[in-house]
Design an enzyme around this catalytic site. Structure first.
Site, short mmCIF file in Angstrom:
data_model
loop_
_atom_site.label_atom_id
_atom_site.label_comp_id
_atom_site.label_asym_id
_atom_site.label_seq_id
_atom_site.Cartn_x
_atom_site.Cartn_y
_atom_site.Cartn_z
N ARG A 31 0.82 -1.21 0.00
CA ARG A 31 0.00 0.00 0.00
C ARG A 31 0.86 1.27 0.00
NH1 ARG A 31 -4.71 1.11 4.44
NH2 ARG A 31 -2.88 1.16 5.81
N LYS A 83 -2.56 6.85 1.16
CA LYS A 83 -2.32 7.38 2.51
C LYS A 83 -1.38 8.58 2.38
CE LYS A 83 -2.08 4.96 6.26
NZ LYS A 83 -3.36 5.29 6.92
#
Length: 235
Positions: free
Chosen positions: A96, A195
Site C-alpha cells: 500500500r 495514505k
C-alpha cells in the site's frame, strides 16, 4: 531471498528507555531511541542508516510543505508470549505504501529497504516493544519530497523515515458515529485510496465540527472512504 543491505548504525548516547513509563502511554507521543532514514537522490535510494531519534534539518522551501508530496503507513510490532517480536502483515503495508507513492508521483521504495528498515529498527530498539496485553510498538514509515525550490512539479529528491512509538489501546471508551453529509475525503478519480498527508488534512475541519456536537470522529481509513464516499466519521 532478500539480500542484506549495508545500513549504517549510530547508537544514541542518551537512551531514554529506562526512564520511560509504559503504563497508560499515549498514542504517538513518545518515540523510541532511534529511527531509520534513507535518501532518494540521482534516481536511487542511498544513505541507509539507523540514527538517534531527533529533529531533521530541512529547508522551508521543500516540496512536501508546498505541494503536498508526503505519504505514510502504520503497522504494529507485538511481543509474543515466548518473548519473540512479530510484525503484523508488513508485506501489505509495503504494497500500500508503494501504491500511495505511485499515485502521488513519488518513487517507490524497494521491498528489501522497507523490510530491513523495520527489522533493523526493531532490533536496536527491541526493549521498547511493550509486554502488556493490548500494547504494541507502532511503526510509522513516512516519505516526503525534499527539493528545496518552488514550482509545481514532482520533486527529484525524497526522504524515507521510519519511526517507532510504544502505545496502548487507541480507544479507551465507547465510540460514537457521525454520518457526514457535506464534506468528503475521497472522490472518483481522486487520491482517497492513498495514505497521503493531504487526505488527513481534509478530514480535520469536519472532525472539529463533529467535536462541537460532542461527537469524537475518527476516520475509518480506506474502507469507509472507498465504499461510502468518504462521509462516515466514527469515534
Amino acid at each position: 531471498m532478500i539480500d542484506t543491505l549495508q545500513i549504517k548504525v549510530t547508537e544514541t548516547s542518551n537512551p531514554r528507555l529506562a526512564s520511560t513509563e509504559f503504563k497508560d502511554i499515549p498514542f504517538g507521543k513518545i518515540f523510541t531511541d532511534h529511527m531509520f532514514m534513507a535518501d532518494f537522490e540521482d534516481g536511487e535510494w542511498k544513505n541507509l542508516q539507523i540514527l538517534p531519534y531527533g529533529p531533521i534539518p530541512m529547508s522551508p522551501a521543500i516540496s512536501a510543505l508546498h505541494y503536498g508530496q508526503a505519504i505514510f503507513e502504520g503497522m504494529k510490532a507485538y511481543r509474543l508470549p515466548n518473548g519473540d517480536i512479530s510484525v503484523f502483515r508488513a508485506n501489505k503495508n509495503f504494497e500500500r505504501f508503494n501504491i500511495s507513492a505511485d499515485r502521488i508521483a513519488m518513487p517507490t521504495i524497494p521491498e528489501e529497504i522497507f523490510m530491513q528498515a523495520i527489522s533493523a529498527l526493531i532490533n536496536i530498539d527491541k526493549g521498547w516493544v511493550p509486554t502488556q496485553e493490548n500494547y504494541s510498538l507502532y511503526l510509522r514509515p513516512v516519505m516526503f519530497a525534499t527539493d528545496s525550490s518552488l514550482g509545481v512539479r514532482a520533486s527529484d529528491t525524497y526522504k524515507f523515515v521510519l519511526l517507532a512509538t510504544p502505545t496502548g489501546p487507541y480507544y479507551t471508551k465507547a465510540l460514537k458515529v457521525k454520518i457526514e453529509t457535506k464534506y468528503t475525503r475521497a472522490n472518483e478519480g481522486g487520491v482517497g485510496y492513498a495514505k497521503t498527508a493531504g487526505n488527513y488534512a481534509r478530514s480535520l475541519y469536519p472532525f472539529a465540527e463533529a467535536q462541537k456536537r460532542r461527537v469524537r470522529p475518527i476516520n475509518l481509513d480506506r474502507f469507509c472512504y472507498a465504499h461510502f464516499g468518504g462521509r462516515i466519521w466514527c469515534c
